[in-house]
Design a protein around this motif. Structure first.
Motif, PDB file in Angstrom:
ATOM      1  N   PRO A 187       1.542   1.439  -1.223  1.00 36.34           N
ATOM      2  CA  PRO A 187       0.762   2.446   0.302  1.00 36.34           C
ATOM      3  C   PRO A 187       1.308   3.406   0.257  1.00 36.34           C
ATOM      4  O   PRO A 187       2.793   3.688   1.116  1.00 36.34           O
ATOM      5  N   ASN A 202      -5.623  -3.313  -2.445  1.00 39.73           N
ATOM      6  CA  ASN A 202      -6.045  -2.553  -0.969  1.00 39.73           C
ATOM      7  C   ASN A 202      -5.826  -0.884  -1.106  1.00 39.73           C
ATOM      8  O   ASN A 202      -4.636  -0.497  -1.288  1.00 39.73           O
ATOM      9  N   ALA A 203      -7.104   0.062  -0.822  1.00 37.62           N
ATOM     10  CA  ALA A 203      -6.448   1.224  -0.823  1.00 37.62           C
ATOM     11  C   ALA A 203      -7.686   1.648  -0.192  1.00 37.62           C
ATOM     12  O   ALA A 203      -8.578   1.618   0.147  1.00 37.62           O
ATOM     13  N   GLN A 204      -7.686   3.274  -0.328  1.00 36.70           N
ATOM     14  CA  GLN A 204      -8.776   4.165   0.320  1.00 36.70           C
ATOM     15  C   GLN A 204      -9.495   5.385  -0.751  1.00 36.70           C
ATOM     16  O   GLN A 204      -8.139   5.982  -1.684  1.00 36.70           O
ATOM     17  N   ARG A 252     -11.171   8.993  -1.744  1.00 34.97           N
ATOM     18  CA  ARG A 252     -11.567  10.009  -1.092  1.00 34.97           C
ATOM     19  C   ARG A 252     -12.262  11.054  -1.420  1.00 34.97           C
ATOM     20  O   ARG A 252     -11.416  11.000  -2.630  1.00 34.97           O
ATOM     21  N   VAL A 262     -14.997   9.075   2.581  1.00 32.46           N
ATOM     22  CA  VAL A 262     -14.131   8.264   2.899  1.00 32.46           C
ATOM     23  C   VAL A 262     -14.580   7.015   2.346  1.00 32.46           C
ATOM     24  O   VAL A 262     -15.362   6.377   2.860  1.00 32.46           O
ATOM     25  N   VAL A 268     -13.319   3.097   1.739  1.00 32.36           N
ATOM     26  CA  VAL A 268     -12.036   1.933   2.449  1.00 32.36           C
ATOM     27  C   VAL A 268     -12.255   0.682   0.891  1.00 32.36           C
ATOM     28  O   VAL A 268     -13.239  -0.273   1.473  1.00 32.36           O
ATOM     29  N   ILE A 269     -10.984   0.746   0.076  1.00 28.43           N
ATOM     30  CA  ILE A 269     -11.459  -0.887  -0.886  1.00 28.43           C
ATOM     31  C   ILE A 269     -10.879  -1.582   0.025  1.00 28.43           C
ATOM     32  O   ILE A 269      -8.732  -1.407  -0.191  1.00 28.43           O
ATOM     33  N   GLU A 270     -10.413  -3.075   0.182  1.00 33.65           N
ATOM     34  CA  GLU A 270     -10.339  -3.692   0.633  1.00 33.65           C
ATOM     35  C   GLU A 270     -10.989  -5.463   0.397  1.00 33.65           C
ATOM     36  O   GLU A 270     -11.778  -5.507  -0.202  1.00 33.65           O
ATOM     37  N   ARG A 300     -10.049  -8.188   1.023  1.00 35.49           N
ATOM     38  CA  ARG A 300      -9.371  -9.112   1.899  1.00 35.49           C
ATOM     39  C   ARG A 300     -11.507  -9.668   2.071  1.00 35.49           C
ATOM     40  O   ARG A 300     -11.826 -10.432   2.210  1.00 35.49           O
ATOM     41  N   GLU A 325      -3.110  -0.687   7.207  1.00 33.05           N
ATOM     42  CA  GLU A 325      -2.734   0.134   6.360  1.00 33.05           C
ATOM     43  C   GLU A 325      -4.307   1.039   5.717  1.00 33.05           C
ATOM     44  O   GLU A 325      -4.234   2.050   5.654  1.00 33.05           O
ATOM     45  N   ASN A 326      -5.055   0.476   4.876  1.00 31.28           N
ATOM     46  CA  ASN A 326      -5.925   1.245   4.080  1.00 31.28           C
ATOM     47  C   ASN A 326      -6.903   1.882   4.796  1.00 31.28           C
ATOM     48  O   ASN A 326      -7.577   2.470   4.183  1.00 31.28           O
ATOM     49  N   ARG A 327      -6.827   1.396   6.089  1.00 30.68           N
ATOM     50  CA  ARG A 327      -7.996   2.271   7.112  1.00 30.68           C
ATOM     51  C   ARG A 327      -7.541   3.556   7.771  1.00 30.68           C
ATOM     52  O   ARG A 327      -8.950   4.536   8.008  1.00 30.68           O
ATOM     53  N   ILE A 328      -6.596   3.905   7.252  1.00 31.39           N
ATOM     54  CA  ILE A 328      -6.534   5.338   7.885  1.00 31.39           C
ATOM     55  C   ILE A 328      -6.941   6.479   7.796  1.00 31.39           C
ATOM     56  O   ILE A 328      -6.276   7.056   6.533  1.00 31.39           O
ATOM     57  N   ILE A 329      -7.353   7.063   8.506  1.00 27.89           N
ATOM     58  CA  ILE A 329      -8.156   8.276   7.447  1.00 27.89           C
ATOM     59  C   ILE A 329      -7.420   9.598   8.257  1.00 27.89           C
ATOM     60  O   ILE A 329      -6.816  10.730   7.849  1.00 27.89           O
TER      61      ILE A 329
END
Lengths: 225, 264
Positions: A127, A166-168, A170, A175, A177-179, A181, B53-57
């Motif tokens: 993270p 959880n990740a992001q 792009r 963009v 967001v991989i969630e 929850r 945390e993972n929403r930060i762009i």
């Protein structure tokens, strides 16, 4: 005096060859003569398109401007500059992009791993860590940080990984967001890939459809083109 | 026009970030529009505790360097209807990537849109601290009953007194009731008197703080915990209410309660 400039007809317009054996000053002089002659010979109001071929010479932006200033007016237009050579820098970049970069490491919080072309990472993205490539990104390991494929705007790039954390992701300017929850979005245990679809929306696809959706992936020959 | 409050301590690990997250959440629960600003550039945490945390762009450095607009960098916490927002710190830059003038401009912008702007200050008294206090109207000082934290708090009060910020208000965090009752650590009155600042609130040591932070939920969301009550009281005091201090007395469990009461 050698011939520094040659004019040739092409179906789309005229090709002007600037011979690399002549000095740039000679080229400029002869080009001026040629242009004057051409403008005399051409009927008023007739549009002409030119392709400038610089052969084994690379023109700087300044030199290109000089050439453009000589040729271009309201009827004469330069469509493109072509050259048989590329700069060492460009060549190295293309060579790097032609094969995927292999990295075996852990990308920790605050670290950025960058690659020209495709990137194959064996290891983890923690993270707060970022992996970034101008091409596609393939991760074997845990992706918990940011994976940015098509960093310079290539929307055909993909990110391939196991998206159970959880990740992001792009791709180009998009963009996602991989969630986890979100209970509706049960994350698969399998490796999946993320791509930009026809509507410019990021979508997650099953590996079965990779070949259908992005047939060009994996077809790099290893050469320049 | 809102108010900018810096949460600071000097010493690390006393609970600045946790307090910022919880006080901000408690203010949001009281229907105030709150923006949390993480100033711990390079070692950001506030986003983790809030589970964002993972929403930060984009982050604060992207805004300062013109790569993003302020509103693009601010993350909305979906758990609240347009009440709680976060401006995250950058992770791959350091504290010198921003200066005091830029902070004043940034916080000035935020104060137009929010009732409260809470600035989470990094530990130490270097550039990060200077940036954090540069734009603040008020300060909240977090300490624990340990002598080292109190020493550092004293030093911070001295530094803040040299600025235009009003005298900081004190939070005593991680109080262990039994130790304080036995007199093994300084008690609340001693600490307050020693530092001679106004007491804003006390928070009892509570395992639930760590447990809920690990899940990305500030503890204050669940009203059943002692720590949650402490943070809620602090938020109410910030809004001008008079709330009595929580009692130090350990609830004596009766024999019957011990026998049958442990259902939770």
């Amino acid at each position: 005096m050698n011939n520094a400039v040659t004019l040739k007809g092409r179906t789309e317009g005229f090709q002007i060859i600037l011979h690399a054996s002549a000095s740039f000053e000679e080229v400029v002089d002869q080009l001026k003569e040629l242009t004057v002659q051409l403008k005399k010979d051409t009927q008023k109001g007739h549009e002409l398109i030119f392709f400038v071929d610089t052969g084994n010479r690379l023109l700087s932006a300044d030199e290109k401007k000089q050439i453009s200033d000589i040729i271009e007016d309201e009827h004469f237009k330069i469509s493109s500059y072509e050259s048989d050579v590329i700069s060492i820098e460009d060549a190295q970049k293309r060579a790097r992009e032609a094969r995927p970069k292999l990295e075996v490491r852990t990308v920790r919080s605050g670290q950025i791993l960058e690659a020209d072309g495709d990137l194959l990472l064996i290891g983890q993205v923690h993270p707060g860590g970022t992996v970034r490539a101008t091409g596609s990104i393939f991760v074997i390991g845990e992706l918990k940080g940011i994976a940015h494929a098509g960093f310079e705007g290539n929307e055909n790039a993909i990110v391939l990984a196991n998206f159970k954390y959880n990740a992001q992701v792009r791709i180009g300017g998009n963009v996602h967001v991989i969630e986890n929850r979100d209970e509706n979005l049960v994350q698969s245990e399998d490796i999946q890939f993320v791509y930009v679809n026809d509507l410019h929306i990021i979508e997650v696809g099953s590996l079965h459809y990779l070949k259908t959706i992005r047939p060009e992936i994996g077809k790099h020959s290893g050469g320049l083109f | 026009m809102g108010k900018a409050i810096v949460v600071t301590s000097g010493k690390g690990g006393v609970g600045k970030t946790t307090s910022t997250a919880n006080i901000g959440t408690a203010l949001a629960l009281q229907s105030r529009k709150v923006c949390l600003v993480d100033m711990d550039i390079g070692l950001r945490n506030l986003d983790v505790i809030l589970g964002l945390e993972n929403r930060i762009i984009y982050d604060i450095i992207d805004v300062v360097e013109g790569r993003a607009k302020l509103h693009q960098a601010i993350i909305k916490d979906k758990r609240f209807n347009d009440q709680l927002f976060l401006l995250p710190a950058a992770q791959h830059a350091d504290k010198n990537a921003i200066n005091e003038e830029q902070m004043i401009e940034l916080i000035g912008e935020l104060k137009k849109d929010y009732d409260f702007v809470l600035i989470d200050c990094p530990a130490g008294i270097e550039q990060g601290f200077k940036n954090s206090i540069a734009a603040a109207d008020d300060a909240i000082l977090v300490t624990t009953p340990e002598i080292s934290a109190i020493r550092d708090a004293d030093r911070i009060i001295g530094l803040i007194e040299q600025t235009s910020i009003q005298q900081p208000k004190l939070i005593i965090n991680r109080i262990r009731k039994s130790m304080m009752q036995k007199g093994e650590v300084m008690d609340i009155e001693e600490i307050t008197r020693h530092l001679s600042v106004e007491l804003l609130g006390i928070i009892f040591e509570d395992d639930e703080v760590v447990r809920s932070s690990n899940k990305g939920n500030p503890v204050v969301l669940d009203p059943d915990h002692v720590s949650s009550q402490g943070y809620r009281n602090i938020a109410r005091r910030l809004l001008g209410d008079t709330v009595p201090l929580m009692s130090l007395k350990e609830e004596k469990q009766s024999f019957w309660k011990k026998l049958f009461g442990k259902k939770r």
